[in-house]
Design an enzyme around this catalytic site. Structure first.
Site, PDB file in Angstrom:
ATOM      1  CB  CYS A   1      -0.902  -0.017   1.249  1.00 26.50           C
ATOM      2  SG  CYS A   1      -2.124  -1.498   1.165  1.00 26.50           S
TER       3      CYS A   1
ATOM      4  CD  GLU B   1       2.599  -1.611   2.805  1.00 25.83           C
ATOM      5  OE1 GLU B   1       2.336  -0.760   2.222  1.00 25.83           O
ATOM      6  OE2 GLU B   1       2.211  -2.560   3.035  1.00 25.83           O
TER       7      GLU B   1
END
Lengths: 805, 301
Positions: A446, A448
């Protein structure tokens, strides 16, 4: 804009280039998702045969991988330009019983559930019943993990304080770096031989290292076999086809498969095929989280693209068609099916492979190139569920690229999300990466951050902050089950000050993090021992050089993450208690607790309204609430980072703030909260303000979010919903770009936009059959709205829609 | 003593009231009574309660706390409160007590210092977009002391300022403000004096005189014309407007047309009736045509 106009505009936005791509896209989008038995059958056969008993575990795993690569089907989508596919055909998803065995009931649920089913045929069910379940039950990673975890861990897990990433999927969450595009398997085999010959027999780890290197070498051979099987198949297909153009293509493709992945790619086409073979290998070996990704794709592919164009081998249009064909390969590999809680925490076919665009080069210069623009164009034309993208914005990124990316956001599919790349670099440097490794880093999953190709950064589970407050307010008890799962931090009725409440919460947080970290260490050791990944290890620096597996700490950098969820809900809840109980004394703690326990029913509704409407809230640029949010972030980082590196991988402990879709599940298991949220409703997602409460506009949201110190985390997810009219003209796009620049200057990490009206979403709920293709932003990814479970649909509608600016 | 003023809203990330990204400060109080007024909550200079019926729980707290007995519930069955605005002093106690936020007090007294600290929160946005603050209303010139103090404070901090005005103010006040503001947004309503009086409650001679003055002083001005069907979009009004603009050409940066839209709901919340018949928004075609005509004299994007 009317609902019909809005829907029409979205449909018209999709326009895949060539007839070939349009057909492939249609087939890919239309294909039903099925479970493919083949992999599970082969892996079970292999281990049942007993042929590897007594061999070191990494060698066993490598031989199992080779067994697969020698035997799996070789599907070729009609007209495709890139070959290799995990599974027996498009969207036919294998299972991994050595990691997680689906029960017959799981298979039944997967087959019959209304949202996002996985079709399961009779043969698969029979084979599961007769062979797979009896053989793997008690032996799979999931079973081993639950056998070894302590009761306090299980209690918190069952209560919904956290989820566990590794119970059903292998550690992964990694992206390829330069090594993937610069090395062939023969080069790597040479490297392995060199390291092997340099091993010192007096080294206490000599035996483990030798086994690991042998396993890596076998794994390299395995993919060579897979590629040469494809080359042979393509040659046969070329002979059989009557279409001379296709024959030429198939011959070319066979030639490419004879060159890569054995040797480093020389051309753009070879580079794409090379990467894709590796992607298939990684995702056949295990079911790693977030599959795998080519990472900074515009950087990696650009030298090939440039040379091909200059030397007349390739036109821009051909490159685009190849990229589109490549794009569809990702879409044909949906996420592996999950069971139980995990099915709810990330409810999607999306497997989170993320292509990064822009950013900086290793030397610190601007990374935007012709391919960055071309890939945005591909994204706009394809609009498939997968792959995902990320646009990395640094202070050196030209405005026109940012505005170009916002143009791609405008039609409303949620892609691409935008990232503060200068912030990514600060985060990497803080964790001790070199400047060059920081500049070649990116974002996966997402939001990271990770040092692509060099880091094993493993996500371990989501932590439910509002639940921990609920337990604090009940002195260690989980009111939903009546079980005592936390520690006694005092009866909140006796707290004299907000500070006492805050300290009690922190002690409770420390307790739960300690239990979770203990579990993480156990799981890490189990994976290191039972599930080495010699194939993935080939590609991540410095696993070969260290003669150590990716899952055992072989990578250059090792990190472990806990993903924190519910910041907005917790900040508002604490703000409401501080304001109304300890300062204004509107209520006593007793009164609030009684209202919470009654889920604000009856006369307690007035209490709810006051807590909800009359308290300072996070997301409105109100320092009162924002200071609390900032303190939560600081303390979460402090608590998690206070634990020493993990025993096996020596990984440092870090936090992300992201939810995927778990905020819906966490909401279901969490009772009413003092911010006025009723029991069972979703908690806030990412670091976004509580759904529907951010009424001071987007500039205020950005200010609130940017007050928190995200550079200490690995990343934080922010969703914003915009009315479609807002992105309708160039002038507004420019102003939004300026706003985003300022957000990033202030320290924001990420923002993504849903450009969709609540009216359209309501219409889609009423007539789902007419809105099958309506794609919206969920968390760090987009999904088809009508496929989402109802709770999530409602949650997305409830997010504040910024209509004016 | 620190200068204070009454404002009814501060809108951030505003992009329609001047260049760049701006913060718009809405001053409360206006000498005009335009029938189509979009911000009726900006007319009275005093703080006043606004009622959002859909939020009301019918709990009765407002009636219980009102010190003047201005809020009543007609009967025990009547779920919603009634406010006698004659009795209301605008103290805001009802809004404070209302659990759901159905009562909201519009208008609060702010100091220049408070105002500046709000503006400075978005300093980076102004820098990047070449934006700043817009003083709107209501009528900012209706609180001249406060406006001047705010403008001076902005000037010291190099914050770009826009004054959005109806132009109905003593020329002396305008003269004090003119050198301190970086740009004026100046409204031109009906051109005919009688029409102007009928629809806005005041004559327009002073307004036109003030605009001529601003142009003469060489201050940057953008003229804004609310386009009200049957009132300002008539051929006669357009012609009168054109001849006035022709007279001032060269002194005006550009003309913006503000198409009418319906805001009846806002009036209900204030317990007032909307004085306009139901009108539809001017068509895009009509807007294009008018813009083209005006553009022959002064740019009209």
């Amino acid at each position: 804009m009317s609902v019909h106009l809005e829907a029409e505009k979205r449909r018209k936005a999709i326009r895949p280039g060539s007839a070939r791509i349009a057909r492939l896209r249609e087939e890919s989008v239309r294909a039903a998702v099925r479970i493919s038995l083949e992999r599970a059958r082969l892996i079970t056969e292999f281990y049942q045969s007993g042929q590897v008993q007594g061999l070191p575990v990494p060698v066993q795993r490598a031989l199992a991988f080779k067994y697969l690569m020698e035997r799996v089907s070789l599907p070729v989508e009609e007209g495709q330009l890139i070959v290799g596919l995990r599974g027996t055909g498009p969207k036919e998803v294998p299972t991994y019983p050595e990691i997680c065995v689906h029960s017959l009931a799981d298979l039944e649920i997967l087959d019959s559930r209304e949202n996002m089913p996985y079709r399961v045929d009779e043969e698969t069910r029979r084979f599961y019943a007769e062979e797979i379940i009896p053989f793997w039950r008690g032996k799979s990673m999931r079973d081993l993990i639950f056998e070894h975890l302590p009761p306090e861990w299980i209690a918190a897990y069952e209560a919904g304080v956290w989820t566990e990433f590794m119970e059903q999927r292998a550690p992964g969450h990694t992206a390829g770096g330069e090594r993937v595009f610069r090395m062939g398997l023969l080069d790597i085999k040479e490297e392995i031989a060199r390291v092997l010959s340099g091993l010192d027999p007096a080294d206490p780890e000599y035996y483990e290292k030798r086994s690991e290197l042998q396993a890596m070498d076998i794994a390299a051979d395995a993919l060579l076999i897979y590629a040469s099987r494809y080359a042979k198949k393509l040659e046969e297909m070329a002979k059989e086809t009557t279409d001379p153009l296709r024959r030429e293509e198939l011959e070319k493709m066979a030639e490419i498969c004879r060159w890569v992945p054995a040797r480093a790619p020389r051309t753009f086409w070879e580079a794409l095929q090379h990467y894709w073979f590796i992607h298939v290998g990684v995702t056949y070996e295990t079911n790693p989280w977030d599959s795998f990704s080519p990472g900074r794709i515009d950087q990696h592919l650009y030298p090939f693209y440039k040379r091909d164009i200059e030397e007349g081998r390739l036109t821009r249009e051909q490159a685009k068609e190849l990229l589109q064909a490549f794009w569809l390969k990702f879409n044909n590999q949906p996420a592996v099916p999950k069971v139980g809680v995990t099915a709810e925490e990330s409810f999607t076919y999306n497997d989170f492979s993320k292509l990064n665009l822009g950013g900086l080069r290793a030397d610190g210069s601007d990374g935007v190139n012709d391919l960055s623009y071309l890939i945005l164009e591909v994204l706009e034309e394809m609009r498939t569920l997968q792959p995902n993208t990320a646009v990395l914005i640094s202070s050196k990124t030209p405005d026109r690229f940012l505005i170009r990316a916002l143009e791609a956001v405008a039609p409303g599919f949620g892609e691409p999300p935008l990232f503060n790349f200068d912030g990514v670099i600060v985060k990497m440097l803080r964790q001790g990466k070199t400047l060059e490794d920081a500049r070649t880093a990116g974002v996966s999953g997402c939001v990271e951050t990770g040092a692509f190709g060099k880091e094993c950064y493993i996500l371990t589970g989501y932590l439910n902050l509002p639940k921990i407050l609920e337990i604090t307010l009940h002195n260690g008890l989980d009111p939903r089950t009546g079980k005592k799962i936390g520690i006694e931090t005092g009866d909140p009725r006796e707290f004299r000050s907000y500070e006492e409440l805050w300290q009690a919460f922190l002690r409770q947080l420390e307790y739960f993090v300690r239990v979770k970290m203990k579990g993480n260490d156990i799981i890490e050791a189990l994976y290191a021992h039972h599930l080495p990944v010699p194939f993935l290890s080939l590609w991540i620096e410095d696993c070969v050089r260290n003669a150590r597996d990716y899952n055992a700490g072989g990578a250059r950098y090792n990190t472990q993450y806990l993903q924190i969820v519910g910041l907005g809900t917790l900040a508002n809840a604490l703000s409401a208690l501080k304001f109304h109980v300890f300062e204004r004394r509107t209520f006593t703690m007793e009164e609030v607790l009684r209202a919470l326990d009654a889920d604000f029913s009856g006369a307690h509704e007035i209490t709810r309204q006051i807590l909800l409407n009359k308290s300072p809230r996070y997301g409105e640029d109100d320092d009162y609430a924002d200071t609390i949010a900032k303190a939560i972030v600081d303390e979460a980082v402090r608590v998690v980072e206070s634990f020493p590196p993990t025993p096996v991988r020596k990984a440092s402990r870090r936090v992300y703030f992201l939810p995927t879709t778990v905020h819906v599940y966490f909401g279901k298991v969490t009772g009413a909260t003092p911010d006025g949220r009723k029991a069972g409703f979703p908690v806030s997602e990412g670091v976004s303000p509580v759904q529907g409460t951010d009424r001071r506009g987007i500039a205020a949201v950005f200010r609130s979010v940017a007050k928190c110190d995200w550079d200490k985390t690995g990343g934080a997810l922010l969703n914003q919903k915009l009315a479609p009219d807002l992105l309708a003209d160039e002038e507004n796009l420019k102003k939004l770009a300026q706003l985003i620049r300022v957000f990033f200057n202030m320290g924001g990490h990420h923002v993504q936009f849903n450009v969709v009206s609540a009216e359209l979403l309501r219409e889609a709920q009423k007539r789902p059959q007419d809105f099958q293709d309506l794609m919206v932003r969920v968390a760090g990814y987009s999904d088809y709205f009508v496929n989402l479970p109802r709770g999530l649909q409602e949650e997305i509608i409830a997010r504040t829609e910024h209509r004016h600016w | 003593m620190e200068k204070t003023g009454v404002v009814f809203d501060i809108q951030r990330f505003s992009v329609h009231d001047g260049p760049g990204i701006r913060t718009t400060v809405f001053f409360k109080g206006c000498p005009l009574r335009c029938r189509w007024c979009h911000n009726p909550e900006g007319i009275s200079p005093e703080p006043e309660p606004m009622f959002f019926e859909y939020k009301c729980l019918g709990c009765g707290r407002c009636a219980r706390v009102c010190p003047t007995g201005a809020i009543t519930f007609a009967s025990t069955e009547e779920a919603k409160p009634t406010l006698n605005r004659q009795k209301c002093t605008g103290c805001g106690i009802c809004a404070e007590a209302c659990p759901s936020g159905a009562w909201r007090l519009v208008g609060r007294t702010v100091t220049v210092e408070e105002l500046i600290s709000t503006l400075e929160r978005d300093a980076l946005l102004y820098d990047r977009s070449e934006g700043g603050v817009t003083f709107s209303g209501g009528e900012p010139l209706f609180q001249p002391e406060f406006l001047l103090a705010a403008l001076r404070a902005c000037k010291e901090r190099r914050i770009h300022t826009v004054v959005d005005t109806s132009g109905f103010a003593p020329t002396r006040v305008l003269g004090d403000v003119a050198p301190l503001a970086d740009l004026f947004l100046f409204d031109l309503k009906p051109m005919d004096e009688e029409d102007h009086r009928r629809y806005t409650g005041v004559p327009n001679r002073l307004i036109h005189e003030n605009l001529r003055q601003l142009v003469e002083w060489g201050r940057p001005v953008i003229v804004r014309v609310p386009l009200i069907p049957g009132i300002t979009d008539t051929e006669r009004n357009v012609q009168m407007l054109m001849s006035f603009l022709t007279e001032l050409r060269g002194g005006i940066q550009k003309v913006e047309l503000l198409p009418y839209h319906d805001v009846a709901e806002k009036y209900q919340r204030l317990g007032q009736t909307y004085g306009m018949p139901l009108l539809s928004r001017p068509s895009e075609e009509r807007l294009r045509e008018l813009r083209a005509r005006i553009a022959q004299v002064i740019p009209c994007p």
